[in-house]
Design a protein around this motif. Structure first.
Motif, PDB file in Angstrom:
ATOM      1  N   THR A 198      96.251 155.640  -3.599  1.00  0.00           N
ATOM      2  CA  THR A 198      96.056 156.503  -2.255  1.00  0.00           C
ATOM      3  C   THR A 198      97.420 156.892  -1.542  1.00  0.00           C
ATOM      4  OG1 THR A 198      93.871 155.404  -1.756  1.00  0.00           O
ATOM      5  CG2 THR A 198      94.808 156.869  -0.053  1.00  0.00           C
ATOM      6  N   SER A 199      98.062 155.673  -1.456  1.00  0.00           N
ATOM      7  CA  SER A 199      99.353 156.101  -1.079  1.00  0.00           C
ATOM      8  C   SER A 199     100.190 157.184  -1.939  1.00  0.00           C
ATOM      9  CB  SER A 199     100.456 154.822  -0.847  1.00  0.00           C
ATOM     10  OG  SER A 199     101.440 155.075   0.040  1.00  0.00           O
ATOM     11  N   ARG A 200     100.164 156.805  -3.224  1.00  0.00           N
ATOM     12  CA  ARG A 200     100.814 157.713  -4.415  1.00  0.00           C
ATOM     13  C   ARG A 200     100.312 159.130  -4.194  1.00  0.00           C
ATOM     14  NH1 ARG A 200     100.423 153.029  -7.554  1.00  0.00           N
ATOM     15  NH2 ARG A 200      98.731 154.147  -8.550  1.00  0.00           N
ATOM     16  N   ASN A 201      98.931 159.300  -3.983  1.00  0.00           N
ATOM     17  CA  ASN A 201      98.311 160.671  -3.861  1.00  0.00           C
ATOM     18  C   ASN A 201      98.803 161.215  -2.840  1.00  0.00           C
ATOM     19  OD1 ASN A 201      97.257 160.360  -6.502  1.00  0.00           O
ATOM     20  ND2 ASN A 201      95.104 159.490  -5.565  1.00  0.00           N
ATOM     21  N   ALA A 202      98.865 160.735  -1.672  1.00  0.00           N
ATOM     22  CA  ALA A 202      99.259 161.330  -0.203  1.00  0.00           C
ATOM     23  C   ALA A 202     100.655 161.796  -0.365  1.00  0.00           C
ATOM     24  CB  ALA A 202      99.212 160.220   0.756  1.00  0.00           C
ATOM     25  N   LEU A 203     101.649 160.882  -1.101  1.00  0.00           N
ATOM     26  CA  LEU A 203     102.947 161.492  -1.299  1.00  0.00           C
ATOM     27  C   LEU A 203     103.133 162.530  -2.151  1.00  0.00           C
ATOM     28  CD1 LEU A 203     106.080 160.830  -0.924  1.00  0.00           C
ATOM     29  CD2 LEU A 203     105.983 159.306  -2.934  1.00  0.00           C
ATOM     30  N   GLU A 204     102.467 162.551  -3.145  1.00  0.00           N
ATOM     31  CA  GLU A 204     102.271 163.793  -4.162  1.00  0.00           C
ATOM     32  C   GLU A 204     101.815 165.041  -3.422  1.00  0.00           C
ATOM     33  OE1 GLU A 204      99.563 164.913  -8.016  1.00  0.00           O
ATOM     34  OE2 GLU A 204     100.372 162.981  -8.120  1.00  0.00           O
ATOM     35  N   ALA A 205     100.714 165.021  -2.585  1.00  0.00           N
ATOM     36  CA  ALA A 205     100.314 166.104  -1.769  1.00  0.00           C
ATOM     37  C   ALA A 205     101.398 166.500  -0.950  1.00  0.00           C
ATOM     38  CB  ALA A 205      99.057 165.658  -0.975  1.00  0.00           C
ATOM     39  N   ILE A 206     102.028 165.436  -0.157  1.00  0.00           N
ATOM     40  CA  ILE A 206     103.103 166.409   0.672  1.00  0.00           C
ATOM     41  C   ILE A 206     104.110 166.919  -0.274  1.00  0.00           C
ATOM     42  CG2 ILE A 206     105.153 165.444   2.102  1.00  0.00           C
ATOM     43  CD1 ILE A 206     103.264 163.123   2.809  1.00  0.00           C
ATOM     44  N   ARG A 207     104.768 166.348  -1.113  1.00  0.00           N
ATOM     45  CA  ARG A 207     105.593 166.764  -2.022  1.00  0.00           C
ATOM     46  C   ARG A 207     105.047 168.178  -2.783  1.00  0.00           C
ATOM     47  NH1 ARG A 207     107.954 161.311  -4.693  1.00  0.00           N
ATOM     48  NH2 ARG A 207     109.473 161.229  -3.149  1.00  0.00           N
ATOM     49  N   ALA A 208     103.729 168.499  -2.855  1.00  0.00           N
ATOM     50  CA  ALA A 208     103.289 169.646  -3.606  1.00  0.00           C
ATOM     51  C   ALA A 208     103.258 170.610  -2.484  1.00  0.00           C
ATOM     52  CB  ALA A 208     101.802 169.341  -4.012  1.00  0.00           C
ATOM     53  N   SER A 209     103.325 170.170  -1.120  1.00  0.00           N
ATOM     54  CA  SER A 209     103.149 171.405  -0.216  1.00  0.00           C
ATOM     55  C   SER A 209     104.932 171.947  -0.060  1.00  0.00           C
ATOM     56  CB  SER A 209     102.733 170.675   1.149  1.00  0.00           C
ATOM     57  OG  SER A 209     103.811 169.953   1.870  1.00  0.00           O
ATOM     58  N   GLY A 210     105.778 171.443  -0.705  1.00  0.00           N
ATOM     59  CA  GLY A 210     107.051 171.966  -0.569  1.00  0.00           C
ATOM     60  C   GLY A 210     107.971 171.215   0.196  1.00  0.00           C
ATOM     61  N   THR A 211     107.486 169.994   0.925  1.00  0.00           N
ATOM     62  CA  THR A 211     108.300 169.292   1.661  1.00  0.00           C
ATOM     63  C   THR A 211     108.648 167.916   0.841  1.00  0.00           C
ATOM     64  OG1 THR A 211     106.806 170.144   3.397  1.00  0.00           O
ATOM     65  CG2 THR A 211     108.240 167.984   3.820  1.00  0.00           C
ATOM     66  N   GLU A 212     109.738 167.541   1.229  1.00  0.00           N
ATOM     67  CA  GLU A 212     110.325 166.235   0.673  1.00  0.00           C
ATOM     68  C   GLU A 212     110.308 165.379   2.070  1.00  0.00           C
ATOM     69  OE1 GLU A 212     110.984 163.241  -1.501  1.00  0.00           O
ATOM     70  OE2 GLU A 212     110.555 165.202  -2.338  1.00  0.00           O
TER      71      GLU A 212
END
Length: 110
Positions: A12-26
């Protein structure tokens, strides 16, 4: 700025991190399993998220059995001693702080 309190072993944590990065934010990624927590840090995060320590307790962690009937203060002490007891992931952004479980909850903060 977005901050994710991340456990790399948690899907779940990895998926949330991936979603944040997919939004264009590091985001700033804090591996709380390696860095640990402080009591003030947890109190502040839970207050902003509107959660009690019991609500943020990862009950599936083996260490949770020892605090099943504990007070909030005792749960906080256990969370500082055993970081795995904090449910994950927590994400902080200018829009607030949330426990992003399920991972899709992170969209509210982006």
């Amino acid at each position: 700025m977005i901050v994710i309190y991340h456990n790399p072993k948690c899907g779940t944590s990895r998926n949330a991190l991936e979603a944040i990065r997919a939004s264009g934010t590091e985001p700033v990624v804090i591996d709380y399993m390696a860095e640990g927590w402080t009591r003030p840090q947890l109190l502040g995060m839970f207050a902003v998220a509107g959660l009690t320590p019991r609500q943020a307790l990862r009950t599936r962690a083996p260490e949770a059995e020892a605090v099943a009937n504990a007070s909030d203060a005792e749960i906080l002490d256990a969370m500082v001693q055993h970081p795995v007891l904090v449910e994950r992931p927590f994400v902080a952004s200018p829009k607030g702080v949330r426990l992003c479980r399920p991972a899709e909850t992170v969209a509210e903060l982006l």
